[in-house]
Design a protein around this motif. Structure first.
Motif, mmCIF file in Angstrom:
data_model
loop_
_atom_site.group_PDB
_atom_site.id
_atom_site.type_symbol
_atom_site.label_atom_id
_atom_site.label_comp_id
_atom_site.label_asym_id
_atom_site.label_seq_id
_atom_site.Cartn_x
_atom_site.Cartn_y
_atom_site.Cartn_z
ATOM 1 N N LYS A 602 43.403 12.960 -25.834
ATOM 2 C CA LYS A 602 42.607 11.936 -25.404
ATOM 3 C C LYS A 602 42.107 11.524 -24.368
ATOM 4 N N LEU A 603 42.595 12.421 -23.065
ATOM 5 C CA LEU A 603 42.157 12.215 -21.920
ATOM 6 C C LEU A 603 40.950 13.253 -21.569
ATOM 7 N N LEU A 604 40.850 13.907 -22.467
ATOM 8 C CA LEU A 604 39.836 15.179 -22.411
ATOM 9 C C LEU A 604 38.845 14.715 -23.185
ATOM 10 N N MET A 605 39.130 13.862 -24.190
ATOM 11 C CA MET A 605 38.031 13.244 -24.997
ATOM 12 C C MET A 605 37.199 12.312 -24.034
ATOM 13 N N LEU A 606 38.026 11.451 -23.169
ATOM 14 C CA LEU A 606 37.152 10.581 -22.343
ATOM 15 C C LEU A 606 36.428 11.257 -21.448
ATOM 16 N N LEU A 607 37.015 12.460 -20.747
ATOM 17 C CA LEU A 607 36.265 13.070 -19.721
ATOM 18 C C LEU A 607 35.081 13.932 -20.372
ATOM 19 N N ASP A 608 34.969 14.142 -21.665
ATOM 20 C CA ASP A 608 33.952 14.723 -22.375
ATOM 21 C C ASP A 608 32.752 13.654 -22.329
ATOM 22 N N LEU A 610 32.447 10.781 -20.731
ATOM 23 C CA LEU A 610 32.009 10.766 -19.280
ATOM 24 C C LEU A 610 31.026 11.663 -18.791
ATOM 25 N N GLY A 611 31.501 12.863 -18.851
ATOM 26 C CA GLY A 611 30.412 14.037 -18.485
ATOM 27 C C GLY A 611 29.279 14.023 -19.215
ATOM 28 N N ILE A 626 31.924 19.323 -15.215
ATOM 29 C CA ILE A 626 32.993 18.788 -16.101
ATOM 30 C C ILE A 626 32.958 19.863 -17.349
ATOM 31 N N PHE A 627 31.757 20.340 -17.879
ATOM 32 C CA PHE A 627 31.617 20.845 -19.018
ATOM 33 C C PHE A 627 32.017 22.234 -18.872
ATOM 34 N N GLU A 628 31.883 23.016 -17.696
ATOM 35 C CA GLU A 628 32.187 24.192 -17.495
ATOM 36 C C GLU A 628 33.621 24.261 -17.418
ATOM 37 N N ASP A 629 34.437 23.389 -16.961
ATOM 38 C CA ASP A 629 35.830 23.217 -17.191
ATOM 39 C C ASP A 629 36.414 23.107 -18.421
ATOM 40 N N LEU A 630 35.961 22.259 -18.940
ATOM 41 C CA LEU A 630 36.265 21.752 -20.472
ATOM 42 C C LEU A 630 36.204 22.827 -21.310
ATOM 43 N N TYR A 631 35.007 23.426 -21.403
ATOM 44 C CA TYR A 631 35.154 24.647 -22.404
ATOM 45 C C TYR A 631 35.847 25.727 -22.213
ATOM 46 N N ALA A 632 36.028 26.307 -20.694
ATOM 47 C CA ALA A 632 37.050 27.131 -20.658
ATOM 48 C C ALA A 632 38.251 26.579 -21.232
ATOM 49 N N ARG A 633 38.947 25.364 -20.749
ATOM 50 C CA ARG A 633 39.973 25.078 -21.150
ATOM 51 C C ARG A 633 40.349 24.954 -22.893
ATOM 52 N N ARG A 634 39.102 24.373 -23.466
ATOM 53 C CA ARG A 634 39.273 24.284 -24.635
ATOM 54 C C ARG A 634 39.121 25.445 -25.651
ATOM 55 N N ARG A 635 38.422 26.390 -25.289
ATOM 56 C CA ARG A 635 38.118 27.775 -25.648
ATOM 57 C C ARG A 635 39.653 28.706 -25.842
ATOM 58 N N ALA A 636 40.456 28.536 -24.472
ATOM 59 C CA ALA A 636 41.440 29.090 -24.563
ATOM 60 C C ALA A 636 42.629 28.409 -25.347
ATOM 61 N N SER A 637 42.606 26.961 -25.434
ATOM 62 C CA SER A 637 43.784 26.365 -26.340
ATOM 63 C C SER A 637 43.392 26.133 -27.435
ATOM 64 N N MET A 649 30.783 23.363 -26.294
ATOM 65 C CA MET A 649 29.963 24.518 -25.817
ATOM 66 C C MET A 649 28.533 24.090 -25.772
ATOM 67 N N GLY A 650 28.171 23.143 -27.011
ATOM 68 C CA GLY A 650 26.721 23.017 -26.946
ATOM 69 C C GLY A 650 26.387 21.990 -25.543
ATOM 70 N N ARG A 651 27.187 20.973 -25.351
ATOM 71 C CA ARG A 651 26.792 20.121 -24.258
ATOM 72 C C ARG A 651 27.112 20.763 -22.929
ATOM 73 N N LEU A 652 27.672 22.109 -22.857
ATOM 74 C CA LEU A 652 27.596 22.880 -21.475
ATOM 75 C C LEU A 652 26.322 23.520 -21.537
ATOM 76 N N ALA A 653 25.873 23.981 -22.642
ATOM 77 C CA ALA A 653 24.595 24.795 -22.648
ATOM 78 C C ALA A 653 23.443 23.855 -22.370
ATOM 79 N N VAL A 654 23.520 22.449 -22.853
ATOM 80 C CA VAL A 654 22.401 21.634 -22.196
ATOM 81 C C VAL A 654 22.382 21.355 -20.998
ATOM 82 N N MET A 655 23.497 21.085 -20.518
ATOM 83 C CA MET A 655 23.847 20.879 -18.836
ATOM 84 C C MET A 655 23.234 22.005 -17.882
#
Length: 920
Positions: A602-608, A610-611, A626-637, A649-655
Motif C-alpha cells: 500500500k505504501l509503494l502504491m502511494l509512492l507510485d 505521488l511519483g 522514485i520510479f528507478e527505485d520502484l521498478y528495481a524493487r518490484r521486478r525483484a519482488s 516499467m512504463g512510468r519509468l520509461a516515460v520519466m
C-alpha cells in the motif's frame, strides 16, 4: 449449353446465357446467324423458351467480345413502354458483383421487341457443378454463400431475380476456385414492369420456375413479390445442394408441394427416402459419415432450410444477407438463429469451435463453463430437495468460490497463444503449402484480442445470463459471481461493462449490510475505478466522495479507506486541480509511512501515484528517481511481468524520456509495449497507451516514419473504440499534431491543433492543465509556421497567463511559453523586450544547472541574435562562445537527438528571419 437441364423443369430454362454446343436455328427464329442488331453480330441460337430466344453474339464496338443476347417475344413496346424499359435497363446495368453476370446493354429491335445484352458465361449449373466436382458440405456452403452475396447486392440495387434455380446459377473454375455467376437477374422484373399495361402482365409477373417459386409469386398468398421471394428460392436451392433433390421429389408432383399448405419434408427426411445405400452414398458425397450428416442436418441445417422456405414470408430470413450470416455462423461453429436455443446447444457449439485451442490453452474457460454447469445443477437440486437445502447451499458456495477463482485466473495471452498454435497445427496438417502465407497473416493479427473477445462474448455474457436467470433467489452467490466477472472485464479492458457489475454487487451489499460495510465500500471503490477507466472522471469523483462519507467511521489507514482516499487524489489530478492532488498524495504518503514498513504494498502504491504526479508537474528528476527505485524493487519482488511491475516499467520509461534520456527510454518502452500486446492484445486500452508512449519517444528520437505510423494506428483504434471526443483520443491526436509540426507539415498540424483546442475548451474547460498545455503548443506551432506576428502574439497573450496561473512558473510548459514570447519579440524587432526576456530565462537556467551539465544552447543562441541585432556584437559573440560553440563543434557521430533538435531550431529561426521583413 446443350438444351434444357434434366432437373430444371422451367418454362424459361431454354434461355441460357452460357456456353455450350448450341442449337441449329429454328424455323422462324427472329435473328439468323450473321444478322446485325446494332453493334452486335449474331453468331447463333443458344436456346429458346416461352419468353423468347437467346443468341450467342459478337460485340463489334467499342470493344470486341462475345456476349449473350436475350430477345423477348412477349410484346412489342410502344413509346411509353420503351421509356419504362430504359429505366429498368439502367437499373440492371448498375449491378456489379463477381457473382452476377453483367448486363452490358439493352434496347429494342426496330419492330419493338426488347432485348438484353449480357456477359457470356462458361460454366455448369450450380447443382451439376457440385455433384460433378464432388464438393464437400463446407465447400458447397461456401459456394452458396457467394451466390447469396450476389443476390443481396442486387436486392440493394432494387432488383429481384424471381427465377433463382440451378440453371440460372452457372459455376466455372477460375484459378482452381469455383466462381458462381447468376444469370437472367431481374429480366423477368424488367419485362413485367415495362409490360405492366399489357394483357400478359400478370403472366410475366409470375414468370419463374414453379419448383423454386415462393407461394406469393405463385399467387397463393395474394401479396406482391418482394426480396423475400428470392430468399425462398435460395432455400430451395440449399435444400437441393444438401439432399441431392428438390423438396417434394418422389411425391405427387401434380401440385407444387412446397407452395401449398402441406408440410415440407426437411432435407434429412428427404435423404432417408432414398433407396438402400443411397443415403450413405449421399453422405460420402458431402464428405461426411451417414450419422454425422444426419446429426448436422437434424440439429442445424434442416432448421436453416425450413426457415428460408417458410410459407409466411415474415417468418423467413429477412434478406439474403441474413441467410449468409446464418451460414457463416454454421461454418464458424457458432449458434444458429434458426435453431431453438438451449444451453446444451450453445455450449456444444462453443466447444466444437475451439476444441483444439481450448485443449491447448483454454482450460480456464472450460473450468468456468463447467463451474457454471455444476453451480446451476447444484441449485436445481437444492430447489427440488428442500430437506437438503443447507447442505446443497454449502456445496454451492464452495463451487461458486471455485468458479470465481477460475474467472479471476483467465489468461488471454495463454488462450490466444493456444488458439494460434491450434490453427497452425490444423493448417500444417490440412494444407502445409499454405503455411508461410498463414504465418504471415497470423503475424498481422492479435490472438490475445481474439481470446479477449471470445471470453467476453462466449463466457462472460453466457455467465451473466445464467446468473440473471437461475440465481435470482441466491443474491449473495450471484453478487460473488458478478464481482468475479467484473474483475475479468476490467482486466480485459471493458470498463463500461465492469462498472455495471460492480454497481450491482455494491447495491446488493448496501441492501444487506449497509452503506458503511467493508463489502459495500470495496465494491463501490471498484465501481469508481471502472468508471474512471471508462472516461467518466467527474462521475467517479462524485462516487468516491460519497464513499468517503460512508467510510468516515473506519479508522485512518484501513485498507479500503486508504484505497478510496488514493482514488480521490488521482481523480482530482485528472480533473485539473494538480496542486491540490499533489498535496493530498503527499499527505497520504507521509501519514502511512509512519505506520507501514518500507516494502508495504500500500505504501509503494502511494509512492507510485505521488511519483507520477510529480513528473507531470515538472519535477522530472525527482519523479525519475522514485520510479528507478520502484521498478528495481518490484521486478525483484514480484517478477518482471507482474502487472504492477509492468505498470512501473512504463512510468519509468516515460520519466526517462521526459528527463531527456530518450534512447534508454524508448528501448524500455518498446519492451513494455511488446509485453502488453502479447499478454493483453493489440487493442487493449493499456496496450494502446503504451504504444502511444512509444510513438512519442520515437518522435523525440527523430524516427519520424515509425512514430507517425504508430500514432496513426493508435488514433484509428481509439477513434473506433472510444469516439472522437474521448480524452485518450484527443491526447493521441495532439501527439500526432506535434509530430506533423516537427516534420514541418504545418497546415495539417495547425488544423488538428485548432480542432483539439475547441474540443478541450468545450470538454475540459479553458483552465484545465491539458487545455493550457495545448494553448502553449499552438502558439509554438504558429510561430514555427511563420504565421503573422500579430496572430502569434494574440495566441501567446492567451496562453502565457494561463500557464503561469494553472501550471506555475517552474513548469516546463510555462518556461516554453516565456521562451516563445522572447522569440516573437525578436522576430518583431522588439529587441529590448526580447533581450530582457532571454536574459531572465538564461539566469534562471544557469542557477539550476548542475556541474557537468551542458549550457542551454537554444536560449544562448536566441540571446546572441537579439544582442547582435541591437548593436552589441561583442556581447553576442561572448554568449555564442560560452553557450553555443560547444554544440557547433560537437562531431556529428556524438550528437544525440536533443542536440539535433537545437540545431534544427537554429536553422529554422534563421530561415524564417531571412524570409521576413524586419518586424514582419
Amino acid at each position: 449449353m446443350g438444351g434444357i437441364e434434366d432437373d430444371d423443369l422451367a418454362p424459361t430454362e431454354g434461355l441460357p446465357t452460357r456456353a455450350g454446343p448450341g442449337e441449329p436455328p429454328a424455323a422462324g427464329a427472329a435473328l439468323a446467324p450473321g444478322a446485325r442488331l446494332g453493334r452486335y453480330r449474331i453468331d447463333g441460337v443458344l436456346g429458346r423458351g416461352g419468353m423468347g430466344e437467346v443468341y450467342r453474339a459478337s460485340q463489334l464496338e467499342p470493344v470486341r467480345r462475345t456476349v449473350a443476347i436475350k430477345l423477348l417475344h412477349a410484346r412489342r413496346l410502344d413509346a411509353r413502354h420503351l421509356a419504362y424499359f430504359e429505366v429498368e435497363r439502367q437499373l440492371l446495368a448498375q449491378m456489379k458483383h463477381p457473382a452476377i453476370a453483367q448486363v452490358y446493354d439493352a434496347g429494342a429491335t426496330p419492330e419493338g421487341f426488347p432485348f438484353f445484352v449480357m456477359e457470356f458465361i462458361e460454366g455448369r449449373p450450380l447443382t451439376s457443378f457440385c455433384e460433378e466436382h464432388g464438393l464437400s458440405l463446407r465447400e458447397r456452403l461456401a459456394l452458396f454463400i457467394r451466390v447469396c452475396e450476389g443476390v443481396q447486392h442486387a436486392h440493394q440495387k432494387g432488383v429481384i431475380h424471381r427465377d433463382l434455380k440451378p440453371g440460372n446459377i452457372l459455376v466455372s473454375e477460375v484459378d482452381g476456385r469455383p466462381l458462381p455467376k447468376i444469370i437472367d437477374f431481374g429480366i423477368a422484373t424488367a419485362a413485367s414492369r415495362s409490360l405492366a399495361a399489357g394483357e400478359r402482365a400478370g403472366e410475366l409477373e409470375r414468370a419463374g420456375t414453379p419448383d423454386y417459386m415462393s407461394p406469393e409469386q405463385a399467387g397463393l398468398e395474394g401479396v406482391e413479390v418482394d426480396t423475400r421471394s428470392d430468399v425462398y428460392s435460395l432455400g430451395v436451392l440449399l435444400y437441393e445442394l444438401l439432399a441431392g433433390r428438390r423438396p417434394g421429389v418422389g411425391e405427387d408432383s401434380t401440385a407444387v408441394a412446397h407452395t401449398a399448405s402441406t408440410t415440407i419434408r426437411p432435407p434429412s427426411a428427404q435423404i432417408e427416402t432414398l433407396a438402400p445405400g443411397s443415403a450413405s452414398a449421399r453422405a460420402g458425397q458431402l464428405g461426411l459419415s451417414k450419422p454425422r450428416l444426419r446429426r448436422v442436418l437434424r440439429s442445424e441445417l434442416d432448421w436453416v432450410v425450413l426457415k428460408a422456405m417458410r410459407r409466411d414470408r415474415a417468418e423467413r430470413y429477412s434478406s439474403a444477407a441474413e441467410l449468409v450470416q446464418e451460414l457463416q455462423r454454421f461454418l464458424e461453429d457458432r449458434p444458429l438463429q434458426a435453431v431453438p436455443p438451449s444451453r446444451r446447444y450453445v455450449l456444444g457449439k462453443y466447444l466444437r469451435r475451439h476444441r483444439l485451442g481450448l485443449a491447448a490453452a483454454a482450460s480456464v474457460s472450460l473450468a468456468v463453463l463447467s463451474g457454471l454447469a455444476v453451480s446451476l445443477y447444484s441449485l436445481q437440486q437444492a430447489r427440488e430437495q428442500r430437506e437438503l437445502a443447507e447442505q446443497r447451499s454449502a456445496d454451492l458456495e464452495r463451487v461458486t468460490a471455485f468458479q470465481q477463482s477460475m474467472l479471476e485466473d483467465i489468461d488471454v495471452e495463454t488462450m490466444g497463444q493456444g488458439i494460434a498454435s491450434s490453427l497452425r497445427d490444423q493448417v500444417t496438417k490440412a494444407a502445409p503449402a499454405t503455411l508461410p502465407a498463414f504465418e504471415q497473416a497470423l503475424a498481422a493479427t492479435s490472438p490475445p484480442d481474439l481470446a479477449r473477445e471470445l471470453v467476453d462474448r462466449e463466457i462472460l455474457a453466457s455467465a451473466l445470463l445464467a446468473i440473471e436467470r437461475d440465481f435470482a433467489d441466491q443474491p449473495g452467490l450471484a453478487a460473488e459471481l458478478r464481482n468475479a466477472i467484473g474483475q475479468v472485464q476490467l482486466a480485459l479492458g471493458l470498463p463500461a461493462q465492469a462498472s455495471k457489475q460492480f454497481q450491482a454487487v455494491a447495491d446488493f451489499h448496501e441492501r444487506v449490510h449497509g452503506a458503511a460495510a467493508i463489502e459495500t465500500l470495496a465494491a463501490r471503490s471498484l465501481q469508481a475505478d471502472a468508471m474512471a477507466r471508462d472516461g467518466r472522471p467527474d462521475e467517479a469523483l462524485a462516487l468516491v466522495e460519497r464513499i468517503l462519507g460512508d467510510a468516515a467511521s473506519l479508522p485512518d489507514g484501513a485498507d479500503v479507506r486508504l484505497d478510496v482516499e488514493s482514488q480521490q487524489a488521482s481523480l482530482v489530478f485528472v480533473l485539473g486541480d494538480r496542486p491540490r492532488a499533489r498535496a493530498m498524495q503527499q499527505a497520504l504518503y507521509d501519514r502511512e509511512r509512519t505506520r507501514r514498513g518500507a516494502d508495504d504494498p500500500k505504501l509503494l502504491m502511494l509512492l507510485d501515484e505521488l511519483g507520477l504526479s510529480r513528473g507531470r508537474m515538472g519535477e522530472i528528476a525527482e519523479a525519475r528517481a522514485i520510479f528507478e527505485d520502484l521498478y528495481a524493487r518490484r521486478r525483484a519482488s514480484l517478477g518482471p511481468e507482474h502487472e504492477t511491475t509492468l505498470n512501473t516499467m512504463g512510468r519509468l520509461a516515460v520519466m526517462r524520456a521526459m528527463d531527456g534520456d530518450l534512447a534508454p527510454a524508448a528501448q524500455l518502452q518498446r519492451e513494455r509495449a511488446g509485453i502488453s500486446a502479447r499478454k493483453l492484445g493489440a487493442e487493449h486500452p493499456v496496450t494502446l497507451s503504451e504504444r502511444g508512449n512509444l510513438a512519442n519517444m520515437l518522435l523525440g528520437l527523430r524516427q519520424y516514419e515509425e512514430a507517425e505510423a504508430l500514432m496513426r494506428s493508435v488514433l484509428e483504434a481509439r477513434q473506433r473504440l472510444y469516439g472522437d471526443d474521448a480524452a485518450v483520443t484527443l491526447r493521441t491526436k495532439l501527439n500526432l499534431a506535434s509530430l506533423l509540426a516537427r516534420r514541418r507539415q504545418f497546415e495539417e498540424a495547425l488544423r488538428m491543433e485548432d480542432e483539439l483546442l475547441q474540443a478541450r475548451r468545450r470538454l475540459l474547460g479553458p483552465e484545465h492543465p491539458d487545455t493550457v498545455f495545448l494553448e502553449v503548443n499552438h502558439a509554438s506551432t504558429m510561430h514555427r509556421a511563420a504565421r503573422p506576428t500579430a496572430s502569434v502574439q494574440a495566441q501567446l497573450d492567451r496562453a502565457r497567463p494561463l500557464a503561469v496561473r494553472v501550471l506555475g512558473t517552474a513548469h516546463p510548459q510555462t518556461v516554453m511559453a516565456e521562451m516563445m514570447q522572447g522569440l516573437v519579440w525578436l522576430r518583431a524587432g522588439q529587441l529590448p523586450q526580447a533581450i530582457g526576456q532571454f536574459e531572465a530565462l538564461r539566469a534562471r537556467a544557469e542557477a539550476g544547472r548542475e556541474p557537468g551539465d551542458e549550457p542551454n544552447a537554444r536560449l544562448g543562441w536566441a540571446l546572441a541574435q537579439a544582442l547582435d541585432r541591437a548593436g552589441n556584437p561583442d556581447r553576442a559573440r561572448a554568449v555564442l562562445a560560452s553557450d553555443v560553440q560547444w554544440l557547433l563543434d560537437l562531431p556529428a557521430d556524438q550528437r544525440e537527438a536533443r542536440h539535433e533538435d537545437v540545431l534544427e531550431f537554429i536553422q529554422e529561426e534563421t530561415a524564417n528571419r531571412a524570409d521576413r521583413p524586419p518586424g514582419g
